[in-house]
Design a protein around this motif. Structure first.
Motif, short mmCIF file in Angstrom:
data_model
loop_
_atom_site.label_atom_id
_atom_site.label_comp_id
_atom_site.label_asym_id
_atom_site.label_seq_id
_atom_site.Cartn_x
_atom_site.Cartn_y
_atom_site.Cartn_z
N GLY A 181 0.70 -1.16 -0.16
CA GLY A 181 0.09 -0.05 -0.06
C GLY A 181 0.81 1.29 0.09
O GLY A 181 2.12 1.21 0.04
N TRP A 182 0.23 2.59 -0.16
CA TRP A 182 0.58 3.60 -0.03
C TRP A 182 -0.03 4.42 0.99
O TRP A 182 -1.18 4.50 1.12
CB TRP A 182 0.50 4.54 -1.51
N VAL A 197 -0.85 8.29 1.69
CA VAL A 197 -0.84 9.36 0.96
C VAL A 197 -1.21 10.62 1.93
O VAL A 197 -2.33 10.27 2.50
CB VAL A 197 -1.66 9.65 -0.38
N TRP A 257 5.20 0.50 4.11
CA TRP A 257 4.45 1.06 2.99
C TRP A 257 5.07 2.66 2.99
O TRP A 257 5.38 3.26 3.76
CB TRP A 257 2.99 1.54 3.36
N SER A 270 2.31 0.70 -8.69
CA SER A 270 1.27 0.72 -8.36
C SER A 270 1.00 -0.22 -7.25
O SER A 270 1.67 -1.04 -6.96
CB SER A 270 0.35 0.05 -9.34
N PRO A 271 -0.09 0.54 -6.18
CA PRO A 271 -0.17 -0.23 -4.87
C PRO A 271 -1.27 -1.17 -5.21
O PRO A 271 -2.01 -1.44 -6.12
CB PRO A 271 -0.31 0.90 -4.06
N VAL A 292 -4.46 2.06 -1.32
CA VAL A 292 -4.18 3.55 -1.01
C VAL A 292 -5.08 4.11 0.20
O VAL A 292 -6.38 3.93 0.14
CB VAL A 292 -4.30 4.41 -2.06
N VAL A 295 -5.42 7.53 2.08
CA VAL A 295 -5.34 8.82 1.98
C VAL A 295 -5.64 9.42 3.46
O VAL A 295 -6.93 9.39 3.81
CB VAL A 295 -6.01 9.67 1.10
N ILE A 315 -2.91 8.25 -8.25
CA ILE A 315 -3.96 7.70 -7.50
C ILE A 315 -5.09 7.38 -8.23
O ILE A 315 -5.93 6.39 -8.09
CB ILE A 315 -4.30 8.50 -6.14
N ALA A 355 -4.92 4.22 -10.43
CA ALA A 355 -4.74 3.26 -9.58
C ALA A 355 -6.34 2.79 -9.37
O ALA A 355 -6.90 1.62 -9.44
CB ALA A 355 -3.95 3.19 -8.19
N VAL A 372 -9.30 2.67 -2.36
CA VAL A 372 -8.82 4.00 -1.96
C VAL A 372 -9.59 4.29 -0.67
O VAL A 372 -10.94 4.49 -0.85
CB VAL A 372 -8.80 4.93 -2.80
#
Length: 564
Positions: free
Chosen positions: A221-222, A224, A245, A276-277, A280, A282, A296, A299, A306
């Motif tokens: 994952g990311w 953000v 991450w 690419s994760p 995500v 946020v 994003i 993705a 997300v």
């Protein structure tokens, strides 16, 4: 219980405004910026007799942005006070910015009574309706039947709307209709009244099952991160390490350096187009980088989930990408995720993090070899700041310089900008408000057009004891060379209608007005400027360059990052 009255020669409206001002001050108002005017005389008289911290500003638009910066720096409500008519309408840009940025900005605007509307009375417009388009409005007409308890209640409501409900911190306007603002020969007693307290409701906590679903170490994952006052940066660092991450943080989020925090997220994503994760998360406001937002979006279109956690219930998902969005205390969610989520990161390296470290080392070397351009010098300014100091950045090209090439801010340094709605509007006044709230050094990095646009703020509003203004004099709006669609126009149209090279140098104008102005040419001159400002001076430093030189520097930095 309080009882206050106006002194001789001050009429009933002054006595009523005295209760309002005292109740606001006791309730947590940090200060007020007063714009002189006739209809607002009772408010001015009340402020003068109060214990409130008051600054006077002639231009209502600049005064409002000063109050915005003051409130943003203190994270407490600050008021701006104006007279009626178009003076009140000048507050719209700052109120709109406060709404988008979640800043507790109070506006107290005088108005004519209802019977004077619609009949051609001077300085009378439907200002309450206009201001209601960008802020919550309380419309109050002072009269003999309004007593002290009711006025204290109005002050309480104004503060509650500003700091708490319904969308978290934001602007609120008190539109105060005053029948006769002139001073009269009478002594008026008003009171007593009871003080009220302002309580900010706690934000809800997320269920453990929800946290376990989204903070999943088994998925790639990311994280953000955008601006949000509830973010716990220490918990964020621990969560990132726990999950493995990368953290893609906006400069305004206040996230410091760390092994999982990307120094240059935009450059990393540019260099890894296929990265690419699998999920995500946020946290807070949207990331301002267009590259991050576009990645994003890509993705999300591929079906990547997300999740959006933010502390304000006002919707802030501009591209409508979120699979799920929740309102909660972001810091609490991060801390509880550490306790709730089982397992943990096994220790494999993060591909984005490795790439980021390579890019960071390359840029550090490029800048060290000769920081003479405006981008490199802006980076040197940021990295030269100390714990407790602040940097305000113009939201046009300068913020992009630091967002893309500046790296993470040093520990304890706060980066601020008007990113919600404004381009160049009110930047100098906002910085002056931030600097007014701080005893430590505050620095502004600003372009020449933005500096010229707000130059009047430097003679009508208080200058900081320790302040440094870095003006990037690059012959106009170079941002329009870097962003579509302006860069696609023919050169003559682009230059005349968008770049608009300035006729005068802001640095030279300020030098003519008696300010100390120096020229930044290298890292040593940046260090000298910072030292002079820290020692207790107001310093203006100009970076003399050209549009062509700045574009060449940007191209060179992008190419160096791409080759690394």
């Amino acid at each position: 219980m309080h009882e206050r009255w106006s002194s001789s020669l001050l009429g009933r409206s002054v006595a009523q405004c005295t209760v309002l001002v005292e109740a606001l001050t006791l309730g947590g108002l940090a200060g007020a910026v007063l714009c002189p005017g006739s209809r607002s005389t009772p408010i001015a008289a009340a402020l003068s007799a109060s214990d409130a911290s008051v600054v006077v500003g002639l231009d209502e638009r600049e005064a409002a942005f000063f109050a915005l910066g003051w409130a943003k720096a203190l994270r407490r409500p600050v008021a701006v006070v104006t007279t009626s008519g178009t003076a009140a309408l000048e507050l719209v840009p700052a109120l709109a910015e406060a709404r988008e940025a979640g800043v507790a900005l109070v506006a107290i605007v005088a108005d004519r009574p209802r019977w004077a509307h619609g009949v051609g009375a001077a300085q009378t417009v439907e200002q309450a309706q206009t201001l209601a388009s960008v802020a919550s409005v309380i419309d109050l007409e002072l009269s003999d039947v309004v007593d002290a308890e009711q006025l204290a209640g109005v002050a309480h409501e104004l503060l509650v709307r500003t700091v708490a409900a319904p969308f978290g911190p934001g602007p609120c306007v008190l539109n105060l209709a005053i029948a006769e603002p002139l001073l009269v020969d009478e002594e008026v007693r008003i009171g007593p009244w009871h003080p009220r307290s302002v309580t900010i409701p706690s934000r809800p906590s997320l269920a453990d099952a929800w946290l376990a679903q989204w903070f999943d170490p088994q998925r790639r994952g990311w994280l953000v991160v955008g601006e949000d006052d509830t973010i716990d940066v220490d918990a964020l660092a621990s969560v990132a390490a726990h999950l493995g991450w990368p953290v893609l943080a906006d400069p305004l989020a206040g996230v410091e350096r760390g092994p999982w925090v990307l120094e240059h997220p935009e450059l990393v994503l540019r260099s890894l187009p296929d990265a690419s994760p699998e999920v995500v998360l946020v946290l807070g406001a949207p990331h301002a980088s267009r590259v991050v937002a576009e990645r994003i979006a890509v993705a999300a279109r591929r079906g990547i989930p997300v999740a959006w956690i933010q502390s304000r219930s006002r919707w802030r998902d501009p591209a409508r990408l979120a699979t799920t969005a929740v309102v909660a205390d972001v810091g609490d969610a991060l801390r509880r995720a550490l306790l709730t989520v089982p397992g943990g990161h096994a220790g494999e390296p993060c591909g984005l993090c490795e790439r980021d470290r390579t890019i960071a080392a390359t840029l550090e070397q490029v800048v060290a070899d000769g920081p003479t351009g405006e981008v490199a010098l802006a980076r040197v300014v940021l990295q030269g700041l100390h714990d407790g100091e602040s940097l305000v950045v113009a939201s046009s090209l300068p913020i992009r310089h630091l967002e893309v090439f500046g790296g993470r801010a040093p520990a304890g340094v706060r980066v601020l900008a008007n990113r919600g709605l404004n381009g160049i509007d009110g930047t100098l006044a906002t910085w002056l408000g931030v600097a007014h709230a701080s005893r430590a050094l505050s620095v502004l990095v600003v372009g020449d057009l933005t500096a010229l646009y707000g130059l009047s703020a430097l003679w009508q509003l208080p200058l900081p004891e320790r302040g440094l203004v870095v003006v990037l004099e690059n012959q106009g709006g170079v941002i329009f060379d870097r962003v579509a669609p302006a860069r696609l126009l023919d050169p003559t149209t682009q230059r005349s209608f968008f770049v608009t090279p300035p006729r005068y140098s802001p640095g030279r104008i300020l030098e003519g007005l008696g300010h100390e102005v120096m020229t930044l040419k290298d890292a040593a001159s940046v260090k000298t400027a910072l030292s002079r400002a820290r020692a207790g001076a107001f310093v203006v430093a100009r970076v003399g360059t050209t549009r062509e030189a700045t574009n060449a520097e940007l191209d060179r930095l992008y190419q160096a990052a791409g080759r690394s």
